[in-house]
Every structure is written in C-alpha cells, then in structure tokens.
Design an enzyme around this catalytic site. Structure first.
Site, PDB file in Angstrom:
ATOM      1  N   THR A 328      15.310  79.960  57.687  1.00  0.00           N
ATOM      2  CA  THR A 328      14.753  78.606  57.770  1.00  0.00           C
ATOM      3  C   THR A 328      13.333  78.625  57.227  1.00  0.00           C
ATOM      4  OG1 THR A 328      14.244  76.747  59.262  1.00  0.00           O
ATOM      5  CG2 THR A 328      13.958  78.959  60.154  1.00  0.00           C
ATOM      6  N   HIS A 380      17.859  90.106  72.046  1.00  0.00           N
ATOM      7  CA  HIS A 380      17.518  91.458  72.479  1.00  0.00           C
ATOM      8  C   HIS A 380      18.693  92.154  73.185  1.00  0.00           C
ATOM      9  CE1 HIS A 380      14.862  94.693  72.838  1.00  0.00           C
ATOM     10  NE2 HIS A 380      13.831  94.124  73.416  1.00  0.00           N
TER      11      HIS A 380
END
Length: 417
Positions: A328, A380
């Site tokens: 993006t 994560h």
C-alpha cells in the site's frame, strides 16, 4: 405478455447478499439488452448489473435495500415496443398563451411605519458598572455599543457581545451552518470496517520500520522513462521496483508469504501481490498473480489495468481475492509514516510513504538524498522479529541498489530495452 424476472447473480464464492447502491434507470424506462441498469455493492466490490433482455423495466427494490443472491430485483416486459427515436422523453408541448387581460395598475405596497424612537433618559447609552469594566478592559467607547437594557442602558451582555471580534463569534451566539447528515454505510464499507476491527482483535500485529534511498530509482526513471514508455506503452513508476523487491524478499523469507488456517500454517510457492488502490467506494486490493515471474513492464501494465477497473467500477471479485502479500502506498496522499493494517488472511503488508529530500550520511559525508520511510506490519504468531526485519532489509537492498539486486547488473536488459 412475456415478462423476465431479473434475479441477483452470484458475484462470487461465499457472497450471499448484495446492496442496491444505485439504480442507473428509472421505473418504466425502456432498457437495451446488456445495458447497465444498477450498481450493486457486495462485501468485496462494486459491480454493475446488466439488463438480461430489452424491454420496459419495473423496479422491485429500492436503493439501499439489501437483497439476497437469487432474489428478483426487477421485471422486464420483453413485448413492450421500443419508443420511437431515442430514450429521452419528449418535452411537454408549450400551451398557447391566452391573450393577456389588461393589467391592473400596480399598487405600491404600503411603506412600513418608521419605528417610534424610545424616549431618551439619563440611562440611555450609559453602561452598567459590569459593562463599563468590560469596555474599559477592551479599550472600547460606550458610544460604539447599542444598549438593550431598560431605557437603553448598556448591559454586561451588550458589552460582551460588542467586545467579541466579528469573525470570532460568541459562545452565546454561534453562527454558521450546524446541520448534520446521516448516510448509511455501504455493504462494502461495513465489511471493510468489520475486517479491520477483526484484524486488530485476532492477530498479534506488530510493525517494523526502515528507510530506503530512492536515488537510483530516480536516476533510472529519468534516464529511461521515455524509451520505456515508447516500447512498452506504460510509464515506469515506483510500484514495479517495489513489487520486484518484495517478490525477491518473499522468496528469501517464505514465512512472510504465508497465512494461518486454524492450527496450521499455509505456505505459498507463488507471490500473488495485492496492490492497494483508492476507488470511489473505498480502498480496493486487486491482485497481481504470480508477480514473481513478471517483468517491470508487465507489473506496470497489470497495475494500470487493475487500477483503471477499480476507478471505473469494473473490477471483479476474482481479481481481488487470493493475494498472499499486500503493498500500500500512503505516500501518494502525503503520508510520511504509518502502521498499515494486515489484509486478512495474509500475514504481512508493506507500507510505502512520501519521498522527502533529506540530509543523510554517506561514506562519512552529509549528502541530500530522496528518502522514503517504509513500514511492514506482520502477524507475530507466525512471523518472528528476525524474519520481519530481514525481509524489510531485503526490500531495502532491492530499492537502494536495483541494478545489481533486481536487474542482474544490466539495467537496460532488466527494463526490457
């Protein structure tokens, strides 16, 4: 009479309902086969609904209605004759004006009577003690203030209002429009909101940052921009460099190119890159399939084609599903730094930002370079810090030194020239 019931077609797998965003025709209009008659919003895209046959249309749903896939939304009378000429309705014939009767003499409206002046007294124009204190503090003359108190006395409120600058307004007398507008969110916008909240709640999202030197890319674009456009028919932009750098880094760090499916991790041996594009209905993410095999010109051509479809409302659901990683570019809107949100079920996203000429240290010397901050948000749960940082460093290497890293040392061959 042959009447066709037009039903909502399935825009794609797993989509069960859509919203009628806009009717492009009116009830009773004559429509041609394949003519767009409505725009419908699904939770993934805005699509056009074409007429299945020619005839007079009768609408069975209103704008804003949520309708199920397979539900009848309009009827088309296929036996109806096409109106002569074009579709626009003929103007109503002007009625012949009747001969005007003699106009009566205009009577002048009576002038309002002049207001009767209040009798002047010792209090007229005199400030009260509180008003006098305010006027003295503001350095104003009592003659500049009109009193509204008894017998024309200047009150504390009169002094406060007179002391407020004309453009500043007053908390007691707010000026200007104070209207509000309530608009229902589209299905697409509601789905985007739902997905963004779920990402924040359901992933262990973390963001790591770095900066890249755009000097070499600037040099290559300046040197080969015209030749590249003449040969390939598209411009040489920044996105092709970042896409190539990302696909290389994904192959080096395959867990970044993965997703979670329950208790399992799914790795992909292909790089389907979702490119965030701002459209009239919100942010869309069309996908470049197997971007790892694309040349610079193929990346630019595909991005141009997909972006045009998004802005024209022609993008399909299939063209927006199945990406493995997203890029993006908030820099097009002036963003210097941000923490992009993961596009589920993907596990990572790269955010580009604006390019600023900044002083940096190079070989012990301070030089001015076009620099960009880049940010990578990742899940994560399956991507460790070592992999995320290594991935972003690999992207930086490709941008800082595109000729050696992305073009095999031959810039002309790398650009297909």
């Amino acid at each position: 009479m042959s009447v066709l019931e037009m039903k909502v077609p399935s825009p794609g797998e797993s989509i069960t309902e859509v919203e009628i965003a806009t009717w492009l025709v009116k009830d009773g209009d004559y429509v041609e086969k394949d003519q767009p008659i409505a725009e419908v919003d699904s939770d993934k895209a805005t699509l056009e609904l074409p007429a299945e046959q020619s005839g007079i249309i009768t609408l069975k749903a209103e704008e804003g209605d949520v309708v199920q896939v397979g539900q009848v939304v309009c009827l088309i009378d296929m036996d109806a004759a096409r109106p002569e000429g074009a579709a626009p309705a003929a103007e109503a014939p002007k009625q012949e004006e009747a001969p005007k009767a003699a106009e009566p003499a205009k009577q002048e409206a009576p002038k309002p009577a002049a207001p009767v002046a209040a009798p002047q007294t010792y209090a007229t124009g005199a400030p009260s003690p509180a008003a006098k204190k305010i006027l003295d503090e503001k350095g104003m003359d009592a003659a500049q203030v009109s009193g509204t108190g008894r017998d024309g006395r200047i009150t504390k409120t009169d002094a406060e209002l007179a002391a407020v600058p004309a453009l500043g307004g007053s908390p007691l007398t707010a000026t200007g429009s104070r209207s509000t507008t309530t608009t229902k969110l589209s299905v697409l916008r509601r789905k985007i909101a739902q997905r963004l909240v779920s990402v924040k709640n359901e992933t262990a999202m973390l963001t790591t940052f770095n900066e890249v030197d755009m000097s070499e890319i600037f040099r290559l674009r300046k040197l080969y921009k015209e030749e590249f456009a003449q040969k390939h028919g598209v411009g040489l932009g920044f996105m092709s460099f970042f896409t190539k750098a990302v696909t290389r880094a994904l192959q080096m760090y395959p867990d970044v190119n993965a997703s979670i499916d329950g208790d399992f991790k799914v790795n992909y041996d292909f790089c389907d890159i979702s490119i965030a594009v701002s459209g009239p209905k919100g942010l869309m993410v069309p996908v470049l399939r197997n971007a790892e095999n694309m040349s610079f010109s193929a990346v630019e051509a595909n991005i141009k084609d997909l972006a045009t479809k998004v802005r024209d409302g022609k993008i399909t659901v299939d063209e927006m599903t199945g990406g493995t990683f997203t890029i993006t570019n908030g820099g097009t809107f002036g963003s210097m730094m941000s923490t992009p949100i993961i596009n589920p079920p993907q596990s990572a996203i790269l955010g580009m930002h604006n390019i600023i000429q900044r002083p940096v240290a190079v070989d012990g010397q301070v030089v001015i370079r076009p620099m960009m901050y880049v940010a990578m948000s990742y899940d994560h749960r399956i991507i460790d810090g070592k992999e995320s940082v290594g991935f972003l460093v690999a992207v930086k290497e490709g941008i800082d030194n595109p000729v050696e890293i992305l073009m095999g040392g031959d810039e002309r061959k790398g650009l297909g020239l």
